[in-house]
Design a protein around this motif. Structure first.
Motif, PDB file in Angstrom:
ATOM      1  N   UNK A 162       5.613   5.237   4.973  1.00 10.03           N
ATOM      2  CA  UNK A 162       6.234   4.977   6.280  1.00 10.03           C
ATOM      3  C   UNK A 162       7.639   4.406   6.113  1.00 10.03           C
ATOM      4  N   UNK A 163       7.758   3.525   5.127  1.00  9.46           N
ATOM      5  CA  UNK A 163       9.057   2.907   4.896  1.00  9.46           C
ATOM      6  C   UNK A 163      10.098   3.983   4.572  1.00  9.46           C
ATOM      7  N   UNK A 164       9.698   4.943   3.728  1.00 13.64           N
ATOM      8  CA  UNK A 164      10.604   6.035   3.366  1.00 13.64           C
ATOM      9  C   UNK A 164      10.997   6.833   4.603  1.00 13.64           C
ATOM     10  N   UNK A 165      10.023   7.121   5.429  1.00 20.55           N
ATOM     11  CA  UNK A 165      10.292   7.901   6.635  1.00 20.55           C
ATOM     12  C   UNK A 165      11.300   7.208   7.556  1.00 20.55           C
ATOM     13  N   UNK A 166      11.063   5.908   7.764  1.00 19.59           N
ATOM     14  CA  UNK A 166      11.958   5.160   8.652  1.00 19.59           C
ATOM     15  C   UNK A 166      13.352   5.075   8.043  1.00 19.59           C
ATOM     16  N   UNK A 169       0.827  -1.209   0.000  1.00 22.15           N
ATOM     17  CA  UNK A 169       0.000   0.000   0.000  1.00 22.15           C
ATOM     18  C   UNK A 169       0.866   1.267   0.000  1.00 22.15           C
ATOM     19  N   UNK A 170       0.268   2.363  -0.479  1.00 24.66           N
ATOM     20  CA  UNK A 170       0.938   3.668  -0.511  1.00 24.66           C
ATOM     21  C   UNK A 170       1.412   4.067   0.885  1.00 24.66           C
ATOM     22  N   UNK A 171       0.482   3.871   1.832  1.00 26.10           N
ATOM     23  CA  UNK A 171       0.724   4.229   3.219  1.00 26.10           C
ATOM     24  C   UNK A 171       1.994   3.542   3.755  1.00 26.10           C
ATOM     25  N   UNK A 172       2.105   2.246   3.417  1.00 24.05           N
ATOM     26  CA  UNK A 172       3.235   1.455   3.882  1.00 24.05           C
ATOM     27  C   UNK A 172       4.541   2.008   3.316  1.00 24.05           C
TER      28      UNK A 172
END
Lengths: 241, 254
Positions: free
Chosen positions: A231-235, A225-228
């Motif tokens: 978040x992955x980018x942020x982490x 999902x886009x959301x995932x």
């Protein structure tokens, strides 16, 4: 609840951990992520009570467990099953150490974990994934309610790993024990945990704590999902920063 | 059973060939019986003396088993002690090796002087030659316990005693069994040697009597029996190993 309070540790001149504080609430799944050599394993050994910290304390509920062993259950990177014990005898070892054995429960858990066929087999007769399952069941069955998992899936191939992650979520959602999980993989951390603690390297400090927003029970669909990805980018940015 | 046959026919054939050459050689070169008896001479001598020999045989078997049991107990005890107490290990490990450098042939008469002609000096000799392989192999096995498994046990809060009996001891069993196999063969040799020096009964006594009266066929009967006895002990240990180490892939296919 397990609280790590301002722990620091050095070996010789090298400061490995500096002022690390963490909290894992009852039934919470917390991942610890950071570059290799950032002292994650040292932190585990401190929580396990094998090492004495230079400063700080570790508390489990109302007890100070700093440098005392036997308060946590542990699942190592490699399955570490005893080759002379059958799978059933292997998963009972944690209980044996604390004095009481519940064979019925163990059989039931193995059955649920898809290991019902092999309870009387020896570890060398099992595949890598099955050994890790047995190792996790062993950790779950141990009387301690707090689990430390040290990169349990890093030695498995990609397909087995995803299967194992789904399986672990499934089993864990039934049991709801507190877990502290070391991993290298951001995907894995996001998919599995409630909270991600990002560590910096040399010396390790807590860089940032993310609360993972995905609802449970989780489905592998969220991995795409886009959301995932957001978040992955942020982490990832936080890890690399 | 078939496996034993398919694997075992080569050495069996070699032994048979050896015996045939021996038989033929003694006849062709007309070698005197007191120098080197032919296999058939040995066989007929065995038929002759087996009643008298049985008495000596039983004595030696009893002595061997007694000495072997004491030897492995001492060996295991030493290994556990040295493993549990690293300081003691550092101090006494050289003594362990030195104990094997004393020539038994010299020590044996001394032991007889100190302890008389009873069974005590004999048991000491067997123990001395048996305990070392066990002690060294068991100690090696304890020390080589997988670090990962030790770490797991410690993280789970195992006590020192639990760590030993649940992990280190079973982990060392394959090594202990290799030590047992060596000791089993040593124990027969040591029993015979111990009987050379003042005993009333035993294969060793039978041998010395036969040698001093140049009844070489009898000596050979004794030699063959000692060999068979050693093999039997060895075989029993291998059998036990297969039963105990079912989990070990190398140990058996059970």
């Amino acid at each position: 609840m397990l609280s790590v309070k301002q722990i620091s540790k050095h070996f010789g001149d090298k400061i490995v951990l500096e002022d690390i504080s963490l909290e894992i609430a009852e039934g919470e799944f917390v991942s610890l992520i950071g570059p290799s050599g950032s002292g994650k394993t040292t932190l585990f050994n401190l929580i396990g009570g094998l090492l004495m910290p230079d400063g700080g304390e570790i508390w489990k509920n109302e007890d100070n467990i700093t440098n005392t062993t036997g308060h946590i259950s542990y699942m190592p990177q490699h399955a570490s099953l005893f080759p002379w014990r059958t799978i059933l005898q292997n998963v009972l070892i944690g209980q044996e150490l604390q004095g009481r054995k519940e064979e019925g429960l163990a059989k039931e858990m193995l059955q649920k974990a898809g290991l019902g066929e092999v309870i009387h087999s020896y570890p060398h007769e099992l595949s890598g994934g099955m050994k890790q399952r047995a190792s996790f069941i062993r950790a779950l069955l141990s009387p301690q309610s707090f689990l430390c998992l040290d990169e349990p899936f890093s030695a498995l191939d990609e397909f087995t790993r995803l299967d194992m992650q789904k399986w672990l979520l499934h089993i864990w959602e039934d049991n709801q024990q507190s877990i502290l999980f070391i991993t290298h993989s951001i995907d894995e951390a996001l998919f599995l945990s409630d909270k991600i603690v990002v560590l910096s390297a040399g010396p390790a400090k807590v860089k940032r704590v993310f609360e993972v927003p995905f609802a449970r029970p989780r489905d592998e669909q969220i991995l795409l999902s886009e959301e995932f990805l957001k978040w992955k980018r942020m982490v990832l940015e936080e890890v690399q920063r | 059973m078939r496996q034993i046959f398919t694997k075992g026919w080569r050495p069996l054939a070699a032994i048979l060939l050896f015996i045939v050459i021996w038989q033929v050689a003694t006849r062709v070169f007309t070698i005197e019986e007191w120098l080197l008896p032919a296999p058939t001479d040995i066989l007929s001598e065995a038929q002759h003396t087996w009643e008298e020999f049985l008495f000596h045989f039983v004595a030696t078997v009893k002595l061997t088993i007694g000495g072997f049991i004491i030897g492995i107990s001492v060996g295991l005890a030493v290994a556990i002690l040295l493993h549990m107490l690293p300081r003691v290990r550092e101090t006494f490990y050289p003594f362990l090796i030195l104990s094997q450098n004393i020539p038994i042939i010299v020590l044996a008469p001394l032991l007889v002087i100190w302890f008389g002609f009873g069974s005590l000096p004999k048991l000491i000799i067997i123990t001395l030659s048996c305990f070392f392989p066990i002690a060294v192999s068991a100690l090696g096995g304890f020390q080589q316990t997988s670090r990962e498994l030790v770490h797991y046990m410690k993280m789970m809060g195992a006590t020192k005693r639990q760590l030993f009996w649940k992990l280190e001891f079973p982990h060392a069993l394959p090594s202990i069994f290799s030590g047992l196999k060596i000791s089993a063969t040593y124990s027969v040799m040591a029993a015979v040697i111990s009987e050379w020096l003042g005993a009333q009964e035993g294969i060793g006594v039978f041998m010395t009597l036969a040698t001093s009266s140049f009844r070489t066929s009898r000596v050979f009967v004794a030699i063959i029996v000692v060999m068979v006895l050693s093999l039997t002990f060895f075989g029993l240990i291998v059998l036990l190993e297969k039963l105990v180490l079912k989990w070990n892939k190398k140990g058996g296919t059970v």
